[in-house]
Design a protein around this motif. Structure first.
Motif, mmCIF file in Angstrom:
data_model
loop_
_atom_site.group_PDB
_atom_site.id
_atom_site.type_symbol
_atom_site.label_atom_id
_atom_site.label_comp_id
_atom_site.label_asym_id
_atom_site.label_seq_id
_atom_site.Cartn_x
_atom_site.Cartn_y
_atom_site.Cartn_z
ATOM 1 N N ALA A 64 -1.673 5.371 -0.603
ATOM 2 C CA ALA A 64 -2.626 4.453 -0.175
ATOM 3 C C ALA A 64 -2.344 3.064 -1.001
ATOM 4 O O ALA A 64 -2.047 1.857 -0.471
ATOM 5 C CB ALA A 64 -3.843 4.724 -0.119
ATOM 6 N N PHE A 65 -2.400 3.146 -2.152
ATOM 7 C CA PHE A 65 -2.376 1.884 -3.173
ATOM 8 C C PHE A 65 -0.893 1.485 -2.931
ATOM 9 O O PHE A 65 -0.875 0.058 -2.867
ATOM 10 C CB PHE A 65 -2.614 2.456 -4.595
ATOM 11 N N GLY A 66 0.434 2.456 -2.947
ATOM 12 C CA GLY A 66 1.580 1.859 -2.858
ATOM 13 C C GLY A 66 1.882 1.108 -1.461
ATOM 14 O O GLY A 66 2.457 -0.073 -1.332
ATOM 15 N N MET A 67 0.941 1.334 -0.321
ATOM 16 C CA MET A 67 1.097 0.861 1.014
ATOM 17 C C MET A 67 0.343 -0.617 1.014
ATOM 18 O O MET A 67 1.041 -1.460 1.546
ATOM 19 C CB MET A 67 0.731 1.772 1.933
ATOM 20 N N THR A 68 -0.852 -0.510 0.394
ATOM 21 C CA THR A 68 -1.623 -2.030 0.353
ATOM 22 C C THR A 68 -0.610 -2.820 -0.656
ATOM 23 O O THR A 68 -0.545 -4.132 -0.427
ATOM 24 C CB THR A 68 -2.945 -1.952 -0.116
ATOM 25 N N GLY A 69 0.190 -2.307 -1.626
ATOM 26 C CA GLY A 69 0.819 -3.279 -2.386
ATOM 27 C C GLY A 69 2.142 -3.597 -1.530
ATOM 28 O O GLY A 69 2.478 -4.790 -1.799
ATOM 29 N N ALA A 70 2.463 -2.775 -0.751
ATOM 30 C CA ALA A 70 3.737 -3.362 0.204
ATOM 31 C C ALA A 70 3.264 -4.350 1.301
ATOM 32 O O ALA A 70 4.078 -5.182 1.247
ATOM 33 C CB ALA A 70 4.196 -2.020 0.808
ATOM 34 N N VAL A 71 2.031 -4.052 1.756
ATOM 35 C CA VAL A 71 1.467 -5.321 2.442
ATOM 36 C C VAL A 71 1.372 -6.524 1.740
ATOM 37 O O VAL A 71 2.001 -7.897 2.288
ATOM 38 C CB VAL A 71 0.150 -4.975 2.996
ATOM 39 N N ILE A 72 0.946 -6.584 0.578
ATOM 40 C CA ILE A 72 1.034 -7.757 -0.348
ATOM 41 C C ILE A 72 2.326 -8.294 -0.530
ATOM 42 O O ILE A 72 2.681 -9.399 -0.233
ATOM 43 C CB ILE A 72 0.216 -7.416 -1.655
#
Length: 342
Positions: free
Chosen positions: A259-267
């Protein structure tokens, strides 16, 4: 174009974009952890645990911003001069917030008095929320356009900077950083603190998706970046939506790493889209395309860019290596028994 190699000016635009994307990915969770200390922490020990979770990283993450600003100054002096003179007051507030936040991290534990620590904790929360909001406002104005004249002078009024579009942009960045930070907390802590972080992140996923959707629609209607780079931005938008959906799925599965990797991807996708939509412009003039600042008319001379490229290629591996090493060394979870004084 004055004999300046286009490849070098474009390369430095790309490098500056990478530096800003890296800054928001890394400092984004720092901002989120700072905000979360006023939301999920119930005791002083829990607040200290949250601050300890970013203690080894926050100052190193800010190096990306300093490097991006230095690269902008050296590679695109006209961009730097126009941006920093036109945004003098907001950027002074950014600087003061960065200073206040850093001082708060260091000073809150120096006196064992409740009011002392409470004061610094408020500064941490307020500055951690104010910084992503201001950065979001600044980047939103870059996409919307500002009154830049033929002398590359930016004469912006209050409403040129603060308007519904830029405010929504600032709020979107703030909420995205908050969720990103909550997921970092869930990665770095155990027990009730981790569960609270995951629960809060799960609750914010829908509001975050709605906020980002509204901002995307406003960007489509109120800027020209979809016209200039339509197909590329539609791809980025689809990738961003997929990453956010996956983040929501992984949060509900309590797989906080993914999940952290995905929110980082959104950023990363969001801020990369800003630079993709701008290129080859670096600042859009609302007075007409003839007054736009571009990677060509705002750049340094060819020799300066060449020397900078050699220096960057030499030093960058060492900087990246150090940051990777620091994250590896401090990779273990924290609990309330860790007594590092922050």
């Amino acid at each position: 174009m004055g004999g300046i190699p286009l490849s070098l000016s474009e390369l430095w635009f790309l490098l500056i974009a990478v530096l800003f994307v890296g800054f928001f990915f890394l400092e984004g969770f720092d901002f989120g952890v700072g905000m979360s200390s006023g939301i999920i922490a119930k005791t002083d020990r829990e607040r200290r645990t949250l601050i300890n979770s970013i203690g080894p990283f926050w100052d190193g993450n800010e190096v990306w911003l300093i490097t991006a600003g230095g690269a902008m100054f050296a590679a695109f002096p006209h961009w730097y001069a126009t941006l920093f003179s036109g945004f003098y007051l907001p950027l002074v507030v950014v600087l003061l917030a960065l200073i206040g936040r850093g001082v708060a991290f260091e000073f809150r534990s120096k006196v064992k008095q409740q009011q002392w620590r409470k004061t610094w904790d408020i500064i941490i929360v307020v500055s951690s929320a104010l910084l992503p909001f201001l950065f979001g406002v600044v980047f939103a104005t870059l996409m919307k356009g500002l009154p830049i004249d033929g002398e590359m002078q930016l004469r912006a009024g209050f409403l040129d900077i603060v308007n519904p579009y830029t405010v929504v942009g600032g709020l979107s960045v703030t909420m995205l950083c908050l969720v990103h930070g909550l997921l970092f907390v869930s990665l770095r802590t155990v027990g009730d603190l981790r569960e609270r972080a995951l629960h809060t992140a799960r609750q914010l996923m829908l509001p975050l998706a709605v906020m980002l959707a509204i901002y995307t629609v406003m960007t489509y209607l109120m800027t020209d970046i979809f016209t200039v780079r339509g197909w590329a931005l539609w791809i980025m938008m689809i990738l961003g939506a997929a990453a956010l959906a996956l983040a929501n799925y992984f949060v509900r599965q309590k797989r906080e790493g993914w999940a952290f990797g995905m929110t980082g991807a959104v950023i990363a996708i969001s801020f990369a889209s800003v630079f993709i939509g701008l290129f080859p412009r670096v600042m859009i003039s609302s007075l007409g395309a003839a007054f736009d600042l571009t990677v060509y008319n705002a750049s340094s001379g060819g020799y300066s860019l060449k020397v900078m490229t050699i220096v960057a290629c030499t030093l960058l591996p060492f900087v990246l290596g150090y940051q990777i090493w620091s994250y590896y060394v401090f990779r273990k979870r924290l609990n309330e028994q860790h007594h590092l004084e922050y």
